[in-house]
Scaffold this motif. Structure first.
Motif, PDB file in Angstrom:
ATOM      1  N   CYS A   7      -3.408  18.873 -27.534  1.00 40.89           N
ATOM      2  CA  CYS A   7      -4.550  18.511 -27.936  1.00 40.89           C
ATOM      3  C   CYS A   7      -4.416  17.291 -29.000  1.00 40.89           C
ATOM      4  N   VAL A  11      -5.434  15.457 -25.000  1.00 40.76           N
ATOM      5  CA  VAL A  11      -5.585  16.527 -23.852  1.00 40.76           C
ATOM      6  C   VAL A  11      -6.713  17.405 -24.377  1.00 40.76           C
ATOM      7  N   GLU A  12      -7.810  17.434 -23.651  1.00 44.43           N
ATOM      8  CA  GLU A  12      -8.921  18.150 -23.943  1.00 44.43           C
ATOM      9  C   GLU A  12      -8.950  19.653 -23.602  1.00 44.43           C
ATOM     10  N   CYS A  13      -7.741  20.177 -24.230  1.00 44.79           N
ATOM     11  CA  CYS A  13      -7.572  21.759 -23.866  1.00 44.79           C
ATOM     12  C   CYS A  13      -7.776  22.707 -25.219  1.00 44.79           C
ATOM     13  N   ARG A  14      -8.337  22.443 -26.304  1.00 42.83           N
ATOM     14  CA  ARG A  14      -8.668  23.228 -27.264  1.00 42.83           C
ATOM     15  C   ARG A  14      -9.702  24.185 -26.802  1.00 42.83           C
ATOM     16  N   TYR A  15     -10.042  25.266 -27.521  1.00 44.95           N
ATOM     17  CA  TYR A  15     -10.804  26.287 -27.359  1.00 44.95           C
ATOM     18  C   TYR A  15     -12.049  25.875 -26.745  1.00 44.95           C
ATOM     19  N   GLY A  17     -12.736  22.936 -25.504  1.00 48.50           N
ATOM     20  CA  GLY A  17     -12.812  21.801 -24.549  1.00 48.50           C
ATOM     21  C   GLY A  17     -12.451  20.597 -25.062  1.00 48.50           C
ATOM     22  N   SER A  19     -10.277  17.674 -27.626  1.00 50.70           N
ATOM     23  CA  SER A  19      -9.034  17.245 -28.095  1.00 50.70           C
ATOM     24  C   SER A  19      -9.064  17.081 -29.641  1.00 50.70           C
ATOM     25  N   CYS A  38       0.489  22.850 -24.383  1.00 48.21           N
ATOM     26  CA  CYS A  38      -0.580  23.916 -25.004  1.00 48.21           C
ATOM     27  C   CYS A  38      -0.181  25.226 -24.528  1.00 48.21           C
ATOM     28  N   GLU A  40      -1.685  28.129 -24.630  1.00 45.34           N
ATOM     29  CA  GLU A  40      -2.856  28.678 -24.312  1.00 45.34           C
ATOM     30  C   GLU A  40      -3.011  28.148 -22.942  1.00 45.34           C
ATOM     31  N   VAL A  41      -2.889  27.098 -22.223  1.00 49.08           N
ATOM     32  CA  VAL A  41      -3.000  26.463 -21.009  1.00 49.08           C
ATOM     33  C   VAL A  41      -1.937  27.173 -20.176  1.00 49.08           C
ATOM     34  N   THR A  47     -10.307  26.364 -20.340  1.00 49.76           N
ATOM     35  CA  THR A  47     -10.630  25.798 -21.270  1.00 49.76           C
ATOM     36  C   THR A  47     -11.980  25.349 -20.645  1.00 49.76           C
TER      37      THR A  47
END
Length: 140
Positions: A7, A11-15, A17, A19, A38, A40-41, A47
Motif C-alpha cells: 500500500c 497498490v490499492e490493497c488496504r482494507y 481498497g 493505498s 501485502c 492480506e492479499v 480488497t
C-alpha cells in the motif's frame, strides 16, 4: 533488498481498497531496491475487506469474526519472500494489525493506539529483519 508494504508503494490493497502511497517508497520499488508485499492479499483476502484489529492476541473483525489464521498465513508467506530475497530491512504501514511496528490499534475500533506489533512485523523482527514504518520518510 527491502520489503515494503504494498500500500505504501501505491497498490490499492488496504482494507478499504485504498493505498497509502509514499513517493519515496514507490521510488525504491521502481529502482528495484524494494519488494512490495501485502500479507492480506498473499493470504487470499479480498480488497476491500472488513477492518480488523488485534484483540487478546487474535485478529478480529469489527463484527467479532476471528480471522487470525488468514492473517498469520499471509504474514508467513511474506516472511518467506523476505527471507528468499535476503532482505535485511522492511518499511511497513504504521498502526496496522499486520504491518504495524511499535504501535497498533487497541482492538476497540475507536482509532486509539497502543504499543504493539503487527503479525507480519513481529515475524520479520523475530527473523532478524530490521522493521520501521513509513514515518521515517514523513519525519525526514
Amino acid at each position: 533488498m527491502i520489503i515494503v508494504s504494498a500500500c505504501l508503494a501505491g497498490v490499492e490493497c488496504r482494507y478499504n481498497g485504498s493505498s497509502a502511497t509514499i513517493p519515496k517508497v514507490v521510488d525504491l520499488v521502481i529502482k528495484g531496491e524494494a519488494i512490495p508485499i501485502c500479507p492480506e492479499v498473499l493470504a487470499g483476502l479480498p480488497t476491500p475487506r472488513p477492518p480488523v484489529e488485534q484483540v487478546s492476541g487474535k485478529i478480529v473483525s469489527e463484527a467479532g469474526e476471528d480471522q487470525t489464521e488468514d492473517y498469520i498465513a499471509g504474514a508467513k508467506i511474506g516472511l518467506e519472500i523476505a527471507l528468499l530475497s535476503h532482505c535485511k530491512k522492511a518499511i511497513l504501514k504504521s498502526n496496522s494489525p499486520t504491518c504495524g511496528c511499535g504501535r497498533i490499534y487497541d482492538g476497540t475500533f475507536s482509532g486509539k493506539l497502543v504499543q504493539g506489533e503487527g503479525v507480519f512485523s513481529k515475524l520479520l523482527k523475530e527473523s532478524g529483519i530490521e522493521v520501521s514504518t513509513e514515518e521515517i520518510f514523513i519525519s525526514a
